[in-house]
Design a protein around this motif. Structure first.
Motif, PDB file in Angstrom:
ATOM      1  N   UNK A 202       0.845  -1.203   0.000  1.00 60.45           N
ATOM      2  CA  UNK A 202       0.000   0.000   0.000  1.00 60.45           C
ATOM      3  C   UNK A 202       0.879   1.251   0.000  1.00 60.45           C
ATOM      4  N   UNK A 203       1.921   1.232   0.822  1.00 55.19           N
ATOM      5  CA  UNK A 203       2.842   2.382   0.900  1.00 55.19           C
ATOM      6  C   UNK A 203       3.439   2.676  -0.465  1.00 55.19           C
ATOM      7  N   UNK A 204       3.790   1.623  -1.214  1.00 52.51           N
ATOM      8  CA  UNK A 204       4.463   1.793  -2.499  1.00 52.51           C
ATOM      9  C   UNK A 204       3.566   2.393  -3.580  1.00 52.51           C
ATOM     10  N   UNK A 205       2.278   2.475  -3.321  1.00 55.74           N
ATOM     11  CA  UNK A 205       1.355   3.023  -4.331  1.00 55.74           C
ATOM     12  C   UNK A 205       1.562   4.526  -4.537  1.00 55.74           C
ATOM     13  N   UNK A 206       2.029   5.216  -3.491  1.00 50.36           N
ATOM     14  CA  UNK A 206       2.279   6.658  -3.606  1.00 50.36           C
ATOM     15  C   UNK A 206       3.760   6.910  -3.391  1.00 50.36           C
ATOM     16  N   UNK A 207       4.440   7.573  -4.335  1.00 51.72           N
ATOM     17  CA  UNK A 207       5.876   7.866  -4.164  1.00 51.72           C
ATOM     18  C   UNK A 207       6.123   8.745  -2.930  1.00 51.72           C
ATOM     19  N   UNK A 208       7.302   8.590  -2.348  1.00 47.03           N
ATOM     20  CA  UNK A 208       7.649   9.344  -1.129  1.00 47.03           C
ATOM     21  C   UNK A 208       7.584  10.845  -1.350  1.00 47.03           C
ATOM     22  N   UNK A 209       8.024  11.309  -2.532  1.00 49.23           N
ATOM     23  CA  UNK A 209       8.037  12.763  -2.764  1.00 49.23           C
ATOM     24  C   UNK A 209       6.633  13.347  -2.785  1.00 49.23           C
ATOM     25  N   UNK A 210       5.644  12.581  -3.278  1.00 51.29           N
ATOM     26  CA  UNK A 210       4.250  13.051  -3.292  1.00 51.29           C
ATOM     27  C   UNK A 210       3.696  13.073  -1.868  1.00 51.29           C
ATOM     28  N   UNK A 211       3.975  12.006  -1.116  1.00 48.63           N
ATOM     29  CA  UNK A 211       3.497  11.928   0.276  1.00 48.63           C
ATOM     30  C   UNK A 211       4.039  13.090   1.103  1.00 48.63           C
ATOM     31  N   UNK A 212       5.334  13.398   0.934  1.00 44.30           N
ATOM     32  CA  UNK A 212       5.957  14.471   1.711  1.00 44.30           C
ATOM     33  C   UNK A 212       5.498  15.842   1.240  1.00 44.30           C
ATOM     34  N   UNK A 213       5.316  15.995  -0.073  1.00 43.08           N
ATOM     35  CA  UNK A 213       4.911  17.292  -0.643  1.00 43.08           C
ATOM     36  C   UNK A 213       3.548  17.728  -0.115  1.00 43.08           C
ATOM     37  N   UNK A 214       2.594  16.793  -0.076  1.00 50.20           N
ATOM     38  CA  UNK A 214       1.228  17.150   0.319  1.00 50.20           C
ATOM     39  C   UNK A 214       0.869  16.719   1.736  1.00 50.20           C
ATOM     40  N   UNK A 215       1.816  16.102   2.448  1.00 48.86           N
ATOM     41  CA  UNK A 215       1.585  15.573   3.798  1.00 48.86           C
ATOM     42  C   UNK A 215       0.347  14.658   3.781  1.00 48.86           C
TER      43      UNK A 215
END
Length: 565
Positions: free
Chosen positions: A73-86
């Motif tokens: 599930x975590x791998x579905x969204x890249x880390x940079x997107x998760x961090x950019x939009x919190x």
């Protein structure tokens, strides 16, 4: 949203006006989100705030602390997107991706997740602090380090372990390996993670079979990574290159410095290498230059003690000594004091070993004993530089002590540190150094002793039962022991299951009154000085700790480990 959130919580009687005013005041200084401050100060429970805001947004809430998110599930969204939009993916239901986000009205974030994943998105509300913790847990540590570990495995297979025989080192090969991408990435990750987690020291240790990385957080060391020993020469060489040290020299200790930028923070790293039986050990002291702007009011002083200290530092001349062991926060207290006094019409000069932080408007000198630039020689020069305020990093010998005291007697305000167990014993320490009692009595304004204790984590803080006799035994009165509440952290993701987050200082403030001056002149013992100081209103370190326990800030264990009486 800040003011609106505060008003909504106030109107719904979740917080009081005083709590809102206090949180807004802190927000002006720290720029943190209002919700984060309210939770950290214990004004509102995290779950209560989540439930309230989810109703306001009209979406369901999710408690990220109570769920484990699968790796797929975590791998579905890249880390940079998760961090950019919190935001944080939490699961898939009926082909739709459920995403925890602190602002469910952010259509740009939702659209980008939909575009990247090719899935419809169901937004769930969670507060920013919880999401950041989850990002750190699932992206910052696990994913990133897994990728690095994989690349290091390949790196180890591709490059032969560096050979050393009869003291000969292939410097070219060592330098080349230190510049390889996996090593550079690992070094950068170690530093960035340390900054994110508020680490004070990074330890890189070589053992017979392993390379161990440890972080000191809130005064305690914990292991965060281990690698094969073959990684040690490459990784240590990388840090030596970054700090401009000689990578070929492995027989002698070396000292260097690294300066990095992490987000909006300027970070200095003081690097020290030490040859050990199995190879070099590296310790890096992490110095966040933004921390020097800390206010005296936020360090943990009781209101009455703060008044005494503020009164002392506003004196035109005399000496103020800060005492305590290494790592007890003496430097932070001194810098906060100098910041308070730093004005255009004042000439402030410091002599330090080393200069830990650069402060604009203050003239700082770094001791270099190998060329004769000692504390004592620098202090003599200072007196010809028209100073108003002098700060001596540490009084190590009688020569430095005597020059500093004479400077205090000739119209200068002098700050310094000294290693003693408490404030009263500082007098005997100076006497043992050979300083005449009349000089001590004439120059000393105030002695401040301090210790750092860990604060209870606000996210897992729970009341615990302690029998009243046990509370009386450590110093509480019978009346206090019978009615007070005691707290402890249970351990959670936010505090890495330690039950503690952050530190606060315990202080023992001993102003030198006229009676104490006479006692010093008359040769009074440390115990006699201590009794008189307490009689005059000085709170011992233990008494300061008991207040912090009573206020629910720290635990009995922390205070007992830091104080004797």
């Amino acid at each position: 949203m800040t003011t609106l959130l505060g008003q909504l919580l106030l109107w719904n009687k979740i917080i009081t006006q005083d709590q809102l005013d206090e949180a807004l005041e802190e927000q002006k200084k720290t720029k943190k989100r209002l919700g984060t401050i309210l939770i950290e100060r214990g004004f509102v429970e995290e779950k209560t705030l989540n439930d309230f805001l989810s109703k306001q947004y009209g979406v369901k809430s999710v408690d990220l602390n109570s769920i484990e998110i699968p790796r797929e599930i975590v791998k579905k969204i890249p880390a940079n997107i998760a961090k950019k939009y919190v935001l944080m993916p939490v699961g898939v239901e009926n082909g739709k991706l459920k995403v925890a986000i602190s602002d469910p009205t952010n259509i740009f974030a939702i659209d980008e997740v939909r575009f990247v994943t090719g899935m419809n998105v169901v937004p769930l509300f969670s507060n920013e602090r919880s999401i950041i913790r989850a990002i750190d847990k699932y992206y910052g540590t696990s994913t990133e380090l897994e990728e690095i570990a994989e690349s290091l495995d390949e790196f180890s297979r591709d490059i032969n372990v560096l050979k050393e025989s009869e003291g000969e080192i292939d410097v070219d090969q060592l330098e080349k390996s230190a510049e390889e991408e996996p090593i550079v990435k690992l070094a950068n990750t170690i530093l960035s993670r340390a900054v994110q987690e508020g680490v004070s020291d990074i330890h890189i240790e070589t053992y017979e079979n392993d390379l161990r990385i440890r972080y000191r957080i809130d005064g305690k060391l914990r292991t965060v990574m281990t690698f094969a020993k073959s990684m040690a020469p490459k990784l240590i060489s990388r840090f030596k290159i970054m700090s401009k040290l000689n990578i070929a020299e492995k027989r002698l200790p070396q000292d260097g410095r690294i300066r990095i930028k992490s987000g909006d923070k300027d970070i200095d790293l003081r690097v020290s290498t030490l040859p050990t039986v199995y190879g070099e050990k590296v310790v890096m002291r992490v110095l966040d230059r933004s921390s020097i702007r800390v206010e005296l009011e936020s360090l943990g002083f009781e209101s009455n003690d703060l008044k005494k200290y503020m009164s002392a530092i506003k004196k035109p001349y005399g000496m103020i000594l800060v005492t305590g062991p290494t790592g007890s926060g003496k430097t932070t207290t001194l810098y906060a004091s100098l910041n308070k006094l730093n004005r255009e019409d004042v000439n402030i000069i410091t002599v330090e070993d080393p200069v830990e932080y650069n402060i604009e408007g203050i003239n700082q000198v770094h001791v270099k004993e190998d060329i004769g630039l000692t504390f004592a020689s620098t202090l003599r020069s200072f007196l010809r530089q028209d100073p108003d305020i002098i700060m001596v990093g540490e009084i190590r010998d009688s020569e430095t002590a005597e020059i500093a005291i004479r400077a205090a007697l000739t119209g200068h305000l002098v700050f310094s540190t000294i290693h003693t167990n408490d404030a009263p014993s500082t007098i005997m320490r100076l006497v043992d150094m050979g300083i005449e009692r009349y000089l001590i009595a004439s120059s000393l304004i105030l002695v401040l002793a301090q210790r750092l204790v860990r604060k209870i984590c606000p996210y897992c803080k729970k009341e615990v039962y302690v029998p009243p006799p046990a509370l009386e035994e450590i110093g509480f009165s019978k009346e206090e022991a019978g009615r007070m509440k005691v707290y402890k952290g249970q351990g959670c993701d936010f505090c890495n299951d330690t039950g503690y987050k952050g530190r606060i200082a315990l202080y023992e403030i001993m102003p030198i009154s006229e009676k104490l001056r006479r006692m010093i002149l008359d040769g009074a013992s440390t115990d006699e000085i201590r009794k008189e100081a307490i009689k005059e209103g000085t709170s011992s370190l233990r008494m300061s700790g008991l207040k912090k326990i009573k206020e629910g800030i720290t635990t009995i264990d922390e205070v007992m480990n830091a104080t004797f009486y």
